[in-house]
Design an enzyme around this catalytic site. Sequence first.
Site, short mmCIF file in Angstrom:
data_model
loop_
_atom_site.label_atom_id
_atom_site.label_comp_id
_atom_site.label_asym_id
_atom_site.label_seq_id
_atom_site.Cartn_x
_atom_site.Cartn_y
_atom_site.Cartn_z
N CYS A 45 0.84 -1.21 0.00
CA CYS A 45 0.00 0.00 0.00
C CYS A 45 0.87 1.25 0.00
O CYS A 45 0.52 2.26 -0.65
CB CYS A 45 -0.89 0.03 1.23
SG CYS A 45 -1.99 -1.38 1.37
C1 BEZ Z 1 0.61 -4.59 1.92
O1 BEZ Z 1 0.11 -3.53 1.57
O2 BEZ Z 1 1.80 -4.77 1.81
C2 BEZ Z 1 -0.21 -5.70 2.45
C3 BEZ Z 1 -1.37 -5.43 3.15
C4 BEZ Z 1 -2.10 -6.47 3.66
C5 BEZ Z 1 -1.69 -7.77 3.48
C6 BEZ Z 1 -0.54 -8.04 2.75
C7 BEZ Z 1 0.21 -6.99 2.24
#
Ligand code: BEZ
Length: 211
Positions: A45
């Site tokens: 994200c």
């Molecule tokens: C991420 O944004 O890296 C992420 C968020 C939730 C689960 C796995 C990855």
Amino acid sequence: MTIRLGDIAPDFTAETTEGPIRFHEWKGTGWAVLFSHPKDFTPVCTTELGHVARIKGEFDRRGCKVIGLSVDPLGSHREWSRDIAETQGIAPNFPMIADPDRKVAGLYDMIHPNASDTMTVRTVFVVGPDQKVKLTITYPASTGRNFDEILRVIDSLQLTAKHAVATPVNWRDGDDVIVAPALSDDDAKARFPKGFRKLKPYLRVTPQPNR
Ligand code: BEZ
């Protein structure tokens, strides 16, 4: 609530990093992308939000606002924005909705309980000037989105809203397009002065009309 193409995008009020909004009023008569991310302070994200901030001019050029969402609260979004600026070289320059009571996530079916009970999946909604949903895409949390593809679809949506054409596989702005099957050859001749190639009665190709 399941949202399908052609549905009116549900309206809502929300707190965002740029102040409170009412979605339809904020969006106005232009286009908008509403996208959810699973959780603040997560790596994928972080890269996505930095990237969207970097290419925000591409959305502006298309008359398209962008707005992010996660179920984390406003204070968390603000603190995380500083990390995004530090690691990605740019802070989010668009509003991020804080949805701790999951009101918006519920309206847009952004929580898929068999994937996660608590986090929103990576959904993308493109909403047109008529407030109708034009595109929905859902990615799992582990896969960052390709925002070039989202821009490409917006180009196609905007073109096909104005001209009786469809865009073929892997089309990019400037490529030839397909004459809408509903048009007769005579109508197509009148509408497309550059002419068209008829490969099959149902497959007619013409230069992009607004170029
Ligand atoms: C991420 O944004 O890296 C992420 C968020 C939730 C689960 C796995 C990855």
